[in-house]
Write an enzyme that holds these catalytic residues in place. Structure first.
Site, PDB file in Angstrom:
ATOM      1  N   ALA A   1       0.779  -1.063  -0.029  1.00 52.08           N
ATOM      2  CA  ALA A   1       0.174   0.168   0.018  1.00 52.08           C
ATOM      3  C   ALA A   1       0.750   1.099   0.036  1.00 52.08           C
ATOM      4  CB  ALA A   1      -0.809   0.070   1.334  1.00 52.08           C
ATOM      5  N   SER A   2       0.313   2.351  -0.366  1.00 49.06           N
ATOM      6  CA  SER A   2       0.927   3.817  -0.462  1.00 49.06           C
ATOM      7  C   SER A   2       2.484   3.326  -1.207  1.00 49.06           C
ATOM      8  CB  SER A   2       1.079   4.083   0.972  1.00 49.06           C
ATOM      9  OG  SER A   2       1.584   5.596   0.998  1.00 49.06           O
ATOM     10  N   GLY A   3       3.272   3.887  -0.421  1.00 48.19           N
ATOM     11  CA  GLY A   3       4.700   3.763  -0.956  1.00 48.19           C
ATOM     12  C   GLY A   3       5.046   2.325  -1.431  1.00 48.19           C
TER      13      GLY A   3
END
Length: 131
Positions: free
Chosen positions: A92-94
């Site tokens: 997720a995200s990065g």
């Protein structure tokens, strides 16, 4: 003794993404340090016996700067050989961002992946984003 046989390298990126070195945090959690991952990707990229790199990502995200440093190293390595993202339980995200820099992305049916403004389960990611 170093083998001259062709091989596939596996680089593990586990834990929250931070700048600097990776390893275990004071609380025992894994940390994906950008310096550690960049160094591992560069080493595999420079090794003439490595024909491809599988980057196993299991991360909830973290530092945008650290994620970008890893993404940029992936781009440098991709000029020499393919880099395949293999998503673990979470990317997720990065973690999602660094996977997007790879040539191909594989996610399991239970992988939780996504970024700001989007969230998907592994089945959608594995089907190329088609639900």
């Amino acid at each position: 003794r170093t083998s001259k046989a062709k091989k596939i390298a596996i680089v593990y990126g586990v834990g929250a993404i931070t700048t600097g070195e990776g390893g275990a945090s004071l609380l025992g959690d894994q940390i994906m340090g950008s310096d550690t991952i960049v160094r591992a990707l560069k080493k595999a990229g420079d090794d003439e016996t490595v024909v491809a790199i599988v980057f196993r990502i299991d991360s909830p995200g973290g530092s945008a700067l650290a994620s970008d440093l890893i993404w940029r190293q992936i781009q440098k390595v991709r000029a020499k050989k393919p880099v395949i993202a293999s998503m673990g339980d979470t990317a997720a995200s990065g973690g999602y961002y660094i996977a997007m820099g790879c040539d191909k992305i594989y996610a399991g049916p239970g992988t939780l992946t996504g970024s700001i403004g989007g969230l998907s389960d592994g089945a959608a990611a594995a089907s190329g984003g088609r639900c």
